[in-house]
Design an enzyme around this catalytic site. Sequence first.
Site, mmCIF file in Angstrom:
data_model
loop_
_atom_site.group_PDB
_atom_site.id
_atom_site.type_symbol
_atom_site.label_atom_id
_atom_site.label_comp_id
_atom_site.label_asym_id
_atom_site.label_seq_id
_atom_site.Cartn_x
_atom_site.Cartn_y
_atom_site.Cartn_z
ATOM 1 C CG HIS A 260 -7.736 -2.648 5.276
ATOM 2 N ND1 HIS A 260 -8.863 -1.787 4.597
ATOM 3 C CD2 HIS A 260 -7.770 -2.121 6.560
ATOM 4 C CE1 HIS A 260 -9.198 -0.932 5.429
ATOM 5 N NE2 HIS A 260 -8.638 -0.702 6.540
ATOM 6 C CG HIS B 45 -10.891 -1.051 14.170
ATOM 7 N ND1 HIS B 45 -9.508 -0.577 13.865
ATOM 8 C CD2 HIS B 45 -11.283 -1.306 12.999
ATOM 9 C CE1 HIS B 45 -9.173 -0.444 12.653
ATOM 10 N NE2 HIS B 45 -10.305 -1.060 11.894
#
Lengths: 311, 311, 311, 311
Positions: free
Chosen positions: B203, B218
């Site tokens: 990702h 985050h």
Amino acid sequence: MAMTGVLRPGHAQLRVLDLEVSRKFYRDVIGLVETGTDKQGRVYFKCWDERDHHSVVLREADTAGIDFVGYKVLDRATLDQLERDVRAYGLETERVPAGDLLETGERVRFQLPTGHLFELYADKKHVGNGLGQVNPAPWGPDSERGMAPTRLDHCLLYGTNIAANKKLFTEVLGFYLVERILGPKEAGEPEVAIFLACSHKTHDIAFVEYPEPGKLHHLSFRMPTWERVLRAGDIMGMNNVPIDIGPTRHGTTRGETIYAWDPSGNRFETFCGGYDPYPDVEPITWTHDGFGHGLDYPNGKLHESFLTIVT
Amino acid sequence: MAMTGVLRPGHAQLRVLDLEVSRKFYRDVIGLVETGTDKQGRVYFKCWDERDHHSVVLREADTAGIDFVGYKVLDRATLDQLERDVRAYGLETERVPAGDLLETGERVRFQLPTGHLFELYADKKHVGNGLGQVNPAPWGPDSERGMAPTRLDHCLLYGTNIAANKKLFTEVLGFYLVERILGPKEAGEPEVAIFLACSHKTHDIAFVEYPEPGKLHHLSFRMPTWERVLRAGDIMGMNNVPIDIGPTRHGTTRGETIYAWDPSGNRFETFCGGYDPYPDVEPITWTHDGFGHGLDYPNGKLHESFLTIVT
Amino acid sequence: MAMTGVLRPGHAQLRVLDLEVSRKFYRDVIGLVETGTDKQGRVYFKCWDERDHHSVVLREADTAGIDFVGYKVLDRATLDQLERDVRAYGLETERVPAGDLLETGERVRFQLPTGHLFELYADKKHVGNGLGQVNPAPWGPDSERGMAPTRLDHCLLYGTNIAANKKLFTEVLGFYLVERILGPKEAGEPEVAIFLACSHKTHDIAFVEYPEPGKLHHLSFRMPTWERVLRAGDIMGMNNVPIDIGPTRHGTTRGETIYAWDPSGNRFETFCGGYDPYPDVEPITWTHDGFGHGLDYPNGKLHESFLTIVT
Amino acid sequence: MAMTGVLRPGHAQLRVLDLEVSRKFYRDVIGLVETGTDKQGRVYFKCWDERDHHSVVLREADTAGIDFVGYKVLDRATLDQLERDVRAYGLETERVPAGDLLETGERVRFQLPTGHLFELYADKKHVGNGLGQVNPAPWGPDSERGMAPTRLDHCLLYGTNIAANKKLFTEVLGFYLVERILGPKEAGEPEVAIFLACSHKTHDIAFVEYPEPGKLHHLSFRMPTWERVLRAGDIMGMNNVPIDIGPTRHGTTRGETIYAWDPSGNRFETFCGGYDPYPDVEPITWTHDGFGHGLDYPNGKLHESFLTIVT
């Protein structure tokens, strides 16, 4: 010998609720090597890198827990001497005949002040680690079957009056204190946990003060690396093994760890790392306030389940 | 170029409550390299192995959270084309002038359907990783100062309407779906989380459906090994950094991880591992029931704090 | 797509002297997954974490070496465009019909200036990595059978006129230069080795200048960790696989490595680590004097066999 | 005590050609902690995780090599008893007065049959490992300065008549044989190398048969992980430290290793791993033909330099 007296943890007999389920778990999931079944139906296992016949014995019972732990001593003369010493110290001892455990000689058994049955023995059949004694490979198929710990590392037992155990282990059995955990200041900082070694490991046995005698907190299996601890965690995930804590690092003993439960609710640990203490070491102390980091160094927090669930 | 369009996460601007406390934290605890302060008082950092001027910008504010994230594109022509494409898709874009961020060219900024400000840019000063371009050593002092991540790996953002983000990222911005998490069966298994890549990482950006727009879950920093993830955890312990989850392995993306919070409550991740997907990969799906293992593979359990705390 | 054009190394066809011996070696020692045999008798393998049908094809022949390497492109339109581009650049191309390699679509083949046959293709059957697409475990039995590399990482080819290859790969095929090695000062420091990426790996292909065209230096297999590189080394020891270099770290690409030879004398590498370059990176240069550390960072020495033995 | 007699390697005094060059090397490159200089100009070091005042002493001299090694015994009574035992065995002993080595009590010194000066001592000042005895962190700055070994692990000495050493160490000093290497069949397979432990390490001392007495093969420093062995190798590369062998795995003792030379030509090892033997273990034998794998398990080859270069 520079290593004399009590050498190492040699075996533990666990009570399990369903023998076949447990046999599969210890063999296929933890990845121990099955080495026998006796007339009573007990099943025997060793870790792959252990050379003696067995280190874990499973007995089917209605409640989980530990029947006894046994420690290997150097030789029969040592066994006799330690028996005399334990008796002289005031404890009764019993001789369990050779052959009661498969391939194992006479065991001297006595009850610890914490209520646990503790054994010493000098003889168990060497069966080797499967790699041979001549030009051995560094590892083989058994070292990658299941979690595949290398050996039984230590056990942590909960019981009453660990101060008396400490006295017995350090004054009679030749252990020394490596680390200890203190209770709260308002309670006068009593020793609530003690980590004892007969070798240069951070612990060969450990005790935690607890209102009930004779309880098992966990049996600890040695893993070679932190990467193999994660692999053990992956296998726990694959098999839906309930985890108590980890993967993480202990502050206490500096080891890396996962705690999980077997199908009967007996806690076990996959442990690696630590450091090399010797009998001349000054023990390390964990205060009550500092023990969050002692238990789980990164997280710095106490885990309620760790402190209260035993079998 | 075979790698065209959007290359990688380039920067994120975080809101922090106390700039000096945060500066010390990002510099000395996370171990980023401080590279500048601008007239507005924003402090700039890069990870040691990044070669551009900065990847993390701290801005003092009354609430924590993320102002914007910026992704580096191949070149100015790409930037212009992507701007046209985004506009043609129906979103308004804005040009932030060169120099607004130190050593950074013009940025094309637009708001995602999830409410986040997203930027593209083609130019940022190369400052190198400190090892030089001729006969470099494999690492240096900055790679062992604090946790010392190698680079900004990705960010996970919570917001409304991730389906619209997915359409934008896959149809306009050149990303592809690597993994996804489904909601409960009784809700019809909607996609509640999507992991998107513009590269061959698991990702480069991820989104979770959430009732409020524009939230930060985050910022993720890349660690080279699982051993370095533990070392990061040790440093968290030494500095009493509050940990959310870990160390553990994700099932989703297969990476190894710790989630923790900076002094302002912004969550960050120390992440390593994963695998190498490509645009022709078939996405992996995590069901609602399976996501316990997706989040924490060994433990197989959902962590309430992970699902609900954002800034 | 942000990843367009050429995506990754897709397959290599090796000539082996004894097919059965080699089949066993690639399957049981390297630990690839055998996926088929075609009418010509060629045997097909994939690495466990690859999702396409195969990446290594063995063909029995009188001499060892490499027949061709093939790279996967994004889609058929890309394949057609790259074919046109290569022809426009002045090279002849050939279409190998679909099905010539099992489960593989049409391949566009041309000869590189260095004399190697190079292929592009858009279609190969997805067979998956054995873990499934829904709630997959992070690894399975195939990831611990033999050395068990995760994927075909790159190949290093020796041949004439690498300058012409560099031009072709960077100007036509969309690769970029990541690192390079220079010849001696007295020779004017020509580029004697080039490391080219079409992704954000340190190399998808590399070339070394050599008086003979079309030679194979090595095929490189990806290992997940340095611990797994050692495990691969142990397996080489167990099977008396001749090692050229390693285990050690490369300065060049920063990766960790062992080079060894298959039973036919084809060199292969078990490789992990490295860093993440992007097309906007400034290439790293290794001088002739510095390349001892480039090849073997700890030892800092050139290995004659590495420089001279090819198939 | 279960650990009695000789506990562990405590110190080695090395001869170095240039004290300042060597001081910098042992402090900054190997990363030991400098703890003092005595009136004779000798420089003292300890490994970061050792708790006694020193383990390595450097003395400037015209030739490299080892002056003596010293082993710590449990207590003064043990020292006296071992002195009596050694004398009764027929060797002369000498008492080196307390304070001759900084912070060290009286040492009992005698010459081994192989020509080496060997010492026993009971007292050396505890200085700690810098982490404190209450709630210690698992590591600190000294554990990442240079290669940063945790402790002096063992030494390997070359000399005449190792059979006599074996007798002395096993019959008088309480060591046991863990592994051994045999010479060629045509020579009757004599023991040409012996690995002896006084603990449950794979060796606390080792000897190789050699025509000259009193030679040093290497001093071995303990590394915590294989990743840290590579890091040590990287530091060797950064500092152009000449490497003899490694990184690799030993078959013998199963440890992971690099051998390199200090600026005076004294070989040292960065070593980790191994297994846990006990006095009741059956020793492992390496045949002459199998020792290629014993020395370098992956490569399976003898390294001429390893066999012939000593100081």
